[in-house]
Design an enzyme around this catalytic site. Structure first.
Site, PDB file in Angstrom:
ATOM      1  N   ASP A 166       0.791  -1.170   0.109  1.00  0.00           N
ATOM      2  CA  ASP A 166      -0.025   0.029  -0.247  1.00  0.00           C
ATOM      3  C   ASP A 166       0.648   1.298   0.057  1.00  0.00           C
ATOM      4  O   ASP A 166       1.701   1.498   0.988  1.00  0.00           O
ATOM      5  CB  ASP A 166      -1.017   0.104   1.147  1.00  0.00           C
ATOM      6  CG  ASP A 166      -1.738   1.265   1.483  1.00  0.00           C
ATOM      7  OD1 ASP A 166      -2.347   1.400   0.554  1.00  0.00           O
ATOM      8  OD2 ASP A 166      -1.448   1.968   2.345  1.00  0.00           O
TER       9      ASP A 166
ATOM     10  N   GLU B 249      -1.811  -1.263  -5.945  1.00  0.00           N
ATOM     11  CA  GLU B 249      -2.980  -0.653  -6.358  1.00  0.00           C
ATOM     12  C   GLU B 249      -2.844  -0.069  -7.793  1.00  0.00           C
ATOM     13  O   GLU B 249      -1.669   0.558  -7.755  1.00  0.00           O
ATOM     14  CB  GLU B 249      -3.464   0.493  -5.383  1.00  0.00           C
ATOM     15  CG  GLU B 249      -3.901   0.004  -3.976  1.00  0.00           C
ATOM     16  CD  GLU B 249      -4.597   0.929  -3.013  1.00  0.00           C
ATOM     17  OE1 GLU B 249      -5.719   1.035  -2.759  1.00  0.00           O
ATOM     18  OE2 GLU B 249      -3.643   2.024  -2.961  1.00  0.00           O
TER      19      GLU B 249
ATOM     20  N   CYS C 117     -12.224  -4.639   5.973  1.00  0.00           N
ATOM     21  CA  CYS C 117     -11.478  -5.354   6.989  1.00  0.00           C
ATOM     22  C   CYS C 117     -10.630  -6.593   6.739  1.00  0.00           C
ATOM     23  O   CYS C 117     -11.244  -7.453   5.744  1.00  0.00           O
ATOM     24  CB  CYS C 117     -12.531  -5.993   8.050  1.00  0.00           C
ATOM     25  SG  CYS C 117     -11.487  -7.139   9.644  1.00  0.00           S
TER      26      CYS C 117
ATOM     27  N   CYS D 193     -12.418  -9.975   8.201  1.00  0.00           N
ATOM     28  CA  CYS D 193     -13.503 -10.622   8.045  1.00  0.00           C
ATOM     29  C   CYS D 193     -14.243 -10.092   6.731  1.00  0.00           C
ATOM     30  O   CYS D 193     -15.251 -10.268   6.217  1.00  0.00           O
ATOM     31  CB  CYS D 193     -14.649 -10.314   9.112  1.00  0.00           C
ATOM     32  SG  CYS D 193     -15.046  -8.558   9.187  1.00  0.00           S
TER      33      CYS D 193
ATOM     34  N   CYS E 190     -12.155  -2.750  12.999  1.00  0.00           N
ATOM     35  CA  CYS E 190     -13.187  -3.327  12.200  1.00  0.00           C
ATOM     36  C   CYS E 190     -14.468  -3.167  13.515  1.00  0.00           C
ATOM     37  O   CYS E 190     -14.200  -3.604  14.600  1.00  0.00           O
ATOM     38  CB  CYS E 190     -13.091  -4.723  12.013  1.00  0.00           C
ATOM     39  SG  CYS E 190     -14.566  -5.481  11.250  1.00  0.00           S
TER      40      CYS E 190
ATOM     41  N   CYS F 284     -15.799  -7.290  13.440  1.00  0.00           N
ATOM     42  CA  CYS F 284     -15.138  -8.381  14.162  1.00  0.00           C
ATOM     43  C   CYS F 284     -13.899  -7.749  15.341  1.00  0.00           C
ATOM     44  O   CYS F 284     -13.518  -8.486  16.134  1.00  0.00           O
ATOM     45  CB  CYS F 284     -14.357  -9.397  13.379  1.00  0.00           C
ATOM     46  SG  CYS F 284     -13.017  -8.493  12.561  1.00  0.00           S
TER      47      CYS F 284
ATOM     48  N   ASP G 242      -2.426   1.465   7.174  1.00  0.00           N
ATOM     49  CA  ASP G 242      -1.733   0.904   6.001  1.00  0.00           C
ATOM     50  C   ASP G 242      -1.326  -0.463   5.950  1.00  0.00           C
ATOM     51  O   ASP G 242      -1.289  -1.029   4.704  1.00  0.00           O
ATOM     52  CB  ASP G 242      -0.495   1.604   5.990  1.00  0.00           C
ATOM     53  CG  ASP G 242      -0.291   3.211   6.033  1.00  0.00           C
ATOM     54  OD1 ASP G 242      -1.569   3.622   5.335  1.00  0.00           O
ATOM     55  OD2 ASP G 242       0.254   3.851   6.184  1.00  0.00           O
TER      56      ASP G 242
HETATM   57 ZN   LIG Z   1     -13.536  -7.505  10.542  1.00  0.00          ZN
END
Ligand SMILES: [Zn+2]
Length: 363
Positions: free
Chosen positions: A172, A254, A308, A311, A327, A330, A337
């Site tokens: 990233d 990216e 996330c 999850c 998150c 979760c 980053d």
């Molecule tokens: Zn999560």
């Protein structure tokens, strides 16, 4: 792949004077030829050679190959713009070809044609440049850069065939850190930040003053910053490519065109975003990877910062602040980053049809 190897020359004071005179003479000849060619409507290498080769040698005292290279230099300039006769600065770079440049003393020196005949000049060459120079092809430019002498040799380096990657190192390119990877490593360094903020405050200072001297110093500072940035990007890209190579992984990035648009930076962060060259870092990663045979994939960058890595839940509220990811589903927490880099890796796995494997999530 074409790369340029730089070889630093270590002339004595007398030798440096002679190099300077040689460069000046070649450029004087080039400017003269450009004017003559322009006046006679003769701008192609072959035609200028026929018209002026003999005169260039007698009038300017150039060796045969130097005259040939100078004519080629002028012809190249006309190819770029044929509507004016170019004027060459006295210290403009001068191409040499292999017959007038030789590496001698087991590669510890070069023998170069000058106005005073052949001159043997000791050189300094780094390990990296040494490996490149083996592949040098065609001409070599003699350049004077900020008072130092260099030979810039174009090298045609063979590419290593890319291996088949089964896993990817997600990278990233961020704001908080310059780059972060899916292994949890971040590439920024306090010293990068320190130099950058020092340069920024000195620039602001000089801008306020606005005098002629301040403007000149600003220009110098801009050059300094660009060189520092380039060096840093070289160091970071090297580590990224080596990490991927050593672990048999490809590199996932990216798609760059989205990066600037993605980031909603606050005013204070905008200068950091625009002053640092994402494009350059990305370019360095790509070409170093290509040389090493490390495959590179580009993934869709949408929501990499909000999704996330554990999850998969995408929510704006997963980002309580610029630096953190937490998150709301979760509870998974990571530096923003690093989380983004893990998402990039997952996307690369998906895009290349590899089985999804959960990241080893650092606590
Ligand atoms: Zn999560």
């Amino acid at each position: 792949m074409k790369l340029v190897a730089a070889v630093k020359l270590l002339p004595t004071a007398d030798q440096a004077m002679c190099l300077r005179a040689t460069l000046a003479r070649c450029n004087e000849a080039a400017t003269w030829l450009a004017a003559a060619g322009h006046a006679a409507d003769t701008r192609r290498q072959y035609d200028m050679h026929k018209m002026a080769y003999a005169e260039m040698r007698t009038r300017f005292g150039l060796a045969a190959q130097m005259a040939v290279r100078t004519i080629a230099k002028v012809a190249d300039a006309f190819k770029v713009n044929h509507t004016v006769a170019p004027v060459f600065r006295p210290d403009a770079a001068q191409p040499y070809d292999e017959r007038i440049l030789r590496f001698v003393q087991d590669g510890a020196a070069v023998s170069l044609w000058t106005l005073e005949g052949r001159m043997v000049l000791p050189i300094v060459i780094g390990e990296h440049q040494k490996r490149l120079i083996v592949f040098r092809k065609g001409e070599v430019d003699l350049c004077l850069v900020r008072g130092k002498w260099f030979l810039a040799a174009t090298c045609d380096v063979p590419e290593t065939e890319a291996f088949q990657a089964e896993d990817w190192l997600g990278v990233d390119l961020g704001i908080v850190t310059l780059a972060a990877d899916s292994d949890g490593r971040s590439y920024s360094g306090a010293d990068v930040e320190r130099v950058r903020s020092r340069l920024t405050s000195r620039k602001a200072d000089l801008q306020r003053r606005g005098t002629k001297g301040a403007k000149r110093r600003l220009c110098k500072l801009a050059g300094l910053e660009a060189r520092f940035r380039k060096h840093t990007n070289h160091v970071i890209s090297k580590v990224i490519v080596q990490t991927a190579e050593r672990t048999g992984r490809g590199i996932a990035l990216e798609e760059l065109k989205h990066i600037r648009g993605r980031v909603t930076a606050r005013r204070s962060q905008r200068s950091r975003l625009h002053s640092w060259s994402f494009g350059q870092l990305c370019f360095f990663v790509r070409y170093k990877a290509k040389r090493a045979g490390v495959p590179v994939v580009f993934v869709d960058p949408r929501y990499t910062s909000q999704a996330c890595g554990a999850c998969g839940l995408i929510d704006r509220r997963n980002r309580p602040n610029q630096a953190t990811f937490k998150c709301i589903g979760c509870g998974h927490e990571a530096p923003a980053d690093t989380n983004a880099a893990r998402n990039i890796r997952q996307r690369a796995l998906r895009a290349t049809g590899e089985v999804m494997r959960p990241c080893v999530l650092a606590a």
